[in-house]
Motif scaffolding. Sequence first.
Motif, PDB file in Angstrom:
ATOM      1  N   LEU A  23       0.820  -1.214   0.000  1.00  0.00           N
ATOM      2  CA  LEU A  23       0.000   0.000   0.000  1.00  0.00           C
ATOM      3  C   LEU A  23       0.853   1.264   0.000  1.00  0.00           C
ATOM      4  CD1 LEU A  23      -2.887  -1.000   2.419  1.00  0.00           C
ATOM      5  CD2 LEU A  23      -2.935  -0.825  -0.075  1.00  0.00           C
ATOM      6  N   GLU A  24       1.963   1.229   0.730  1.00  0.00           N
ATOM      7  CA  GLU A  24       2.855   2.390   0.757  1.00  0.00           C
ATOM      8  C   GLU A  24       3.507   2.596  -0.605  1.00  0.00           C
ATOM      9  OE1 GLU A  24       2.703   0.165   3.183  1.00  0.00           O
ATOM     10  OE2 GLU A  24       2.025   1.374   4.855  1.00  0.00           O
ATOM     11  N   ARG A  25       3.875   1.496  -1.283  1.00  0.00           N
ATOM     12  CA  ARG A  25       4.454   1.616  -2.615  1.00  0.00           C
ATOM     13  C   ARG A  25       3.433   2.213  -3.578  1.00  0.00           C
ATOM     14  NH1 ARG A  25       6.440  -3.629  -1.477  1.00  0.00           N
ATOM     15  NH2 ARG A  25       4.793  -4.528  -2.770  1.00  0.00           N
ATOM     16  N   LYS A  26       2.199   1.744  -3.519  1.00  0.00           N
ATOM     17  CA  LYS A  26       1.158   2.282  -4.396  1.00  0.00           C
ATOM     18  C   LYS A  26       0.939   3.772  -4.124  1.00  0.00           C
ATOM     19  CE  LYS A  26      -2.354  -0.288  -5.595  1.00  0.00           C
ATOM     20  NZ  LYS A  26      -3.543  -1.142  -5.570  1.00  0.00           N
ATOM     21  N   ARG A  27       0.979   4.161  -2.857  1.00  0.00           N
ATOM     22  CA  ARG A  27       0.830   5.567  -2.492  1.00  0.00           C
ATOM     23  C   ARG A  27       1.985   6.388  -3.081  1.00  0.00           C
ATOM     24  NH1 ARG A  27       0.740   5.301   2.998  1.00  0.00           N
ATOM     25  NH2 ARG A  27      -1.433   4.676   2.876  1.00  0.00           N
ATOM     26  N   PHE A  28       3.199   5.835  -3.000  1.00  0.00           N
ATOM     27  CA  PHE A  28       4.379   6.506  -3.557  1.00  0.00           C
ATOM     28  C   PHE A  28       4.230   6.696  -5.064  1.00  0.00           C
ATOM     29  CE2 PHE A  28       8.640   5.962  -5.510  1.00  0.00           C
ATOM     30  CZ  PHE A  28       9.206   7.145  -5.085  1.00  0.00           C
ATOM     31  N   TYR A  29       3.791   5.663  -5.774  1.00  0.00           N
ATOM     32  CA  TYR A  29       3.612   5.773  -7.222  1.00  0.00           C
ATOM     33  C   TYR A  29       2.553   6.822  -7.559  1.00  0.00           C
ATOM     34  CZ  TYR A  29       6.037   1.252  -7.148  1.00  0.00           C
ATOM     35  OH  TYR A  29       6.931   0.235  -6.923  1.00  0.00           O
ATOM     36  N   ARG A  30       1.467   6.827  -6.798  1.00  0.00           N
ATOM     37  CA  ARG A  30       0.407   7.815  -7.038  1.00  0.00           C
ATOM     38  C   ARG A  30       0.926   9.238  -6.807  1.00  0.00           C
ATOM     39  NH1 ARG A  30      -3.029   4.981  -3.466  1.00  0.00           N
ATOM     40  NH2 ARG A  30      -3.639   3.088  -4.509  1.00  0.00           N
TER      41      ARG A  30
END
Length: 65
Positions: A40-47
């Motif tokens: 979830l943190e990686r997805k947040r970073f990409y967003r």
Amino acid sequence: MTDPTYRRLGLPPTASRLAVVRAAVRALHPDTRAVCSLRLERKRFYRQMLCAHAARQAAGDTPTG
């Protein structure tokens, strides 16, 4: 002003969304990419990187350097 992490990716404003995500993936440490609990943190970073890129395109920023 754009995100300092986004600026470190070194992408031109004309880069595609896919190029932004690929550069963001390369910016992460391999151990960070391997930990499932950080998904979830990686997805947040990409967003965040995509939002910073969209803001830069909207502002008409020119590449520096």
